[in-house]
Design a protein around this motif. Structure first.
Motif, mmCIF file in Angstrom:
data_model
loop_
_atom_site.group_PDB
_atom_site.id
_atom_site.type_symbol
_atom_site.label_atom_id
_atom_site.label_comp_id
_atom_site.label_asym_id
_atom_site.label_seq_id
_atom_site.Cartn_x
_atom_site.Cartn_y
_atom_site.Cartn_z
ATOM 1 N N GLY A 62 75.694 44.089 23.607
ATOM 2 C CA GLY A 62 76.484 44.877 24.535
ATOM 3 C C GLY A 62 77.881 44.354 24.781
ATOM 4 O O GLY A 62 78.720 45.054 25.341
ATOM 5 N N GLU A 65 80.219 45.440 20.543
ATOM 6 C CA GLU A 65 79.579 46.738 20.344
ATOM 7 C C GLU A 65 79.664 47.198 18.888
ATOM 8 O O GLU A 65 80.595 46.837 18.158
ATOM 9 C CB GLU A 65 80.246 47.781 21.246
ATOM 10 C CG GLU A 65 80.137 47.451 22.730
ATOM 11 C CD GLU A 65 80.922 48.420 23.583
ATOM 12 O OE1 GLU A 65 80.757 49.649 23.389
ATOM 13 O OE2 GLU A 65 81.719 47.971 24.425
ATOM 14 N N GLU A 66 78.688 48.001 18.499
ATOM 15 C CA GLU A 66 78.659 48.537 17.148
ATOM 16 C C GLU A 66 79.783 49.552 16.936
ATOM 17 O O GLU A 66 80.075 50.356 17.828
ATOM 18 C CB GLU A 66 77.314 49.222 16.886
ATOM 19 C CG GLU A 66 76.130 48.268 16.900
ATOM 20 C CD GLU A 66 74.837 48.969 16.557
ATOM 21 O OE1 GLU A 66 74.815 50.213 16.539
ATOM 22 O OE2 GLU A 66 73.844 48.268 16.281
ATOM 23 N N MET A 68 82.904 49.602 16.936
ATOM 24 C CA MET A 68 83.983 49.723 17.905
ATOM 25 C C MET A 68 85.183 48.827 17.624
ATOM 26 O O MET A 68 86.233 48.975 18.247
ATOM 27 C CB MET A 68 83.449 49.407 19.310
ATOM 28 C CG MET A 68 82.454 50.416 19.854
ATOM 29 S SD MET A 68 83.224 51.971 20.272
ATOM 30 C CE MET A 68 84.030 51.525 21.804
ATOM 31 N N GLY A 72 85.616 47.287 21.185
ATOM 32 C CA GLY A 72 84.256 46.983 21.617
ATOM 33 C C GLY A 72 83.945 45.503 21.688
ATOM 34 O O GLY A 72 82.807 45.127 21.925
ATOM 35 N N SER A 73 84.950 44.648 21.485
ATOM 36 C CA SER A 73 84.727 43.200 21.528
ATOM 37 C C SER A 73 85.172 42.652 22.875
ATOM 38 O O SER A 73 86.365 42.608 23.183
ATOM 39 C CB SER A 73 85.503 42.500 20.401
ATOM 40 O OG SER A 73 85.292 41.098 20.450
ATOM 41 N N ASN A 93 77.976 46.730 27.678
ATOM 42 C CA ASN A 93 77.862 48.190 27.649
ATOM 43 C C ASN A 93 76.423 48.563 27.301
ATOM 44 O O ASN A 93 76.003 48.451 26.148
ATOM 45 C CB ASN A 93 78.817 48.791 26.624
ATOM 46 C CG ASN A 93 78.721 50.311 26.555
ATOM 47 O OD1 ASN A 93 78.038 50.937 27.368
ATOM 48 N ND2 ASN A 93 79.386 50.904 25.579
ATOM 49 N N ASP A 96 75.624 50.738 24.163
ATOM 50 C CA ASP A 96 75.807 50.246 22.801
ATOM 51 C C ASP A 96 74.538 50.492 21.985
ATOM 52 O O ASP A 96 73.417 50.332 22.488
ATOM 53 C CB ASP A 96 76.136 48.753 22.841
ATOM 54 C CG ASP A 96 76.147 48.111 21.463
ATOM 55 O OD1 ASP A 96 76.751 48.701 20.544
ATOM 56 O OD2 ASP A 96 75.552 47.029 21.302
#
Length: 383
Positions: A62, A65-66, A68, A72-73, A93, A96
């Motif tokens: 989370g 994130e995948e 992203m 998303g990091s 998240n 995720d």
């Protein structure tokens, strides 16, 4: 909910060749050979294997994130090597995609938190793997305070031309901050006794649970000398500690055993991407367990994908772990090491109803998850 006729590995005092589990209000209320109650939702396990929900004791689910990229990091705040005030729950998240993969794999609890760029990285949280609001998923937060030894802080801050650039600086900065936090706590207590105003600082407030031994330091340490430095500092300040990664732990098993600290091993199913991983081996967990060290196995997701936790355990079994020893590393021993075994890690009366029903051994690559149950709710069912 009533689960009937399963082969139950409780990870408690007694297993059942054919047993039942009664769940009410999200908790386990009974485990025995034959339970008969009316008006319950019944799952007939019909000889399937039943285990406690598995636990990944160290990952970044989370927070990275995948699909992203940089957006998303949220795993490393690389602006400052000392960031104890950072909380994992503010960056995780729950939407995720990794969470659904964890649930399907039978992983019901993860310990997720900051990466190892900083000497002190911030607090980890133990969370369930099903939900849309992190506050509703928390098992314990904070559950540990991340600290890092070895290559990572050196590499990150050498690139910024600031400390730490050596292992000596890693240790010195950690010691200095612990002393600052102790002084802060003393001043706060004196002010409280006198009824005086005290200006709180989040940086040091975050370390008070560590000083009070309410939560451990969670030490990123691969190399043998880094593991021993982590132990040295924890003993120096009388702090709780978990040893995470422990790549060269099999080289110093007697020292780790003597320390009394638990080991969270991995990610062993990964590429040797840096020097301190040179001695990476699936034998590490085996040697530690043989030496009497309480040991968990982790993925460090996304370094190893979260759903491959059972495979990591299976590969360790090939090096000499028995089935029950292996199962302990991702259930009751993982829970005990991180301090959440009062809630999860075994199928026992009073604990959270986190249960996985499988059509075979959890460590057989062909085994399918039939049901994943979290807090008494079916969150995954095989089609």
């Amino acid at each position: 909910m009533l689960i009937k006729n399963g082969m139950i590995f409780t990870m408690g005092e007694m297993n059942f060749e054919k047993g039942d589990i009664l769940i009410k209000d999200g908790k386990i209320v009974d485990v025995s050979e034959n339970i008969n109650v009316d008006d319950e939702y019944i799952i007939d396990a019909n000889g399937a294997t039943i285990i406690p929900g598995m636990i990944d004791a160290h990952c970044h689910l989370g927070l990275i994130e995948e699909n992203m990229g940089q957006e998303g990091s949220n795993v490393n705040e690389v602006s400052d090597p000392i960031t104890p005030q950072i909380r994992a729950i503010d960056g995780i998240n729950p939407l995720d995609g990794g969470f659904k993969k964890a649930v399907k794999a039978g992983i019901t609890t993860v310990v997720s938190g900051p990466g190892s760029a900083n000497v002190i990285g911030g607090s980890f949280a133990a969370i369930k793997t099903h939900g849309i609001c992190i506050d509703d998923m928390i098992v314990k937060s904070p559950v540990a305070m991340k600290v890092a030894f070895g290559e990572n802080p050196k590499r990150v801050y050498k690139g910024k031309n600031k400390a730490p650039m050596t292992r000596m600086a890693n240790a010195a900065m950690l010691r200095e901050t612990i002393i600052e936090a102790k002084n802060y706590l003393n001043k706060k207590n004196i002010a409280k006794e006198k009824g005086e105003f005290f200006e709180e600082k989040l940086k040091y407030e975050a370390l008070i649970p560590v000083l009070n031994r309410e939560i451990p330091l969670k030490a990123h340490a691969h190399r043998a000398d880094d593991i021993l430095t982590a132990i040295r500092i924890a003993k120096e300040f009388d702090l709780r500690l978990t040893l995470d990664h422990v790549t060269e732990g099999h080289l110093i098993t007697s020292h780790i055993k003597k320390s009394g600290y638990g080991a969270i091993v991995g990610p062993t199913l990964s590429f040797n991407s840096k020097i301190e991983l040179t001695n990476r081996s699936f034998k590490t967990s085996v040697e530690l367990i043989k030496a009497g060290v309480k040991t968990a196995i982790m993925t460090d997701h996304p370094v190893t994908n979260i759903e491959r936790l059972p495979l990591c355990v299976a590969l360790t079994m090939k090096e000499g772990l028995s089935f029950l020893e292996a199962l302990r590393t991702v259930t009751i021993d993982a829970a005990s090491i991180v301090g959440i075994d009062d809630k999860v890690g075994s199928i026992e009366k009073g604990k959270d109803a986190d249960i996985v029903i499988l059509d075979g051994s959890p460590f057989d690559i062909a085994t399918k998850t039939l049901y994943t149950i979290i807090n008494g709710e079916v969150v995954y069912k095989a089609e």
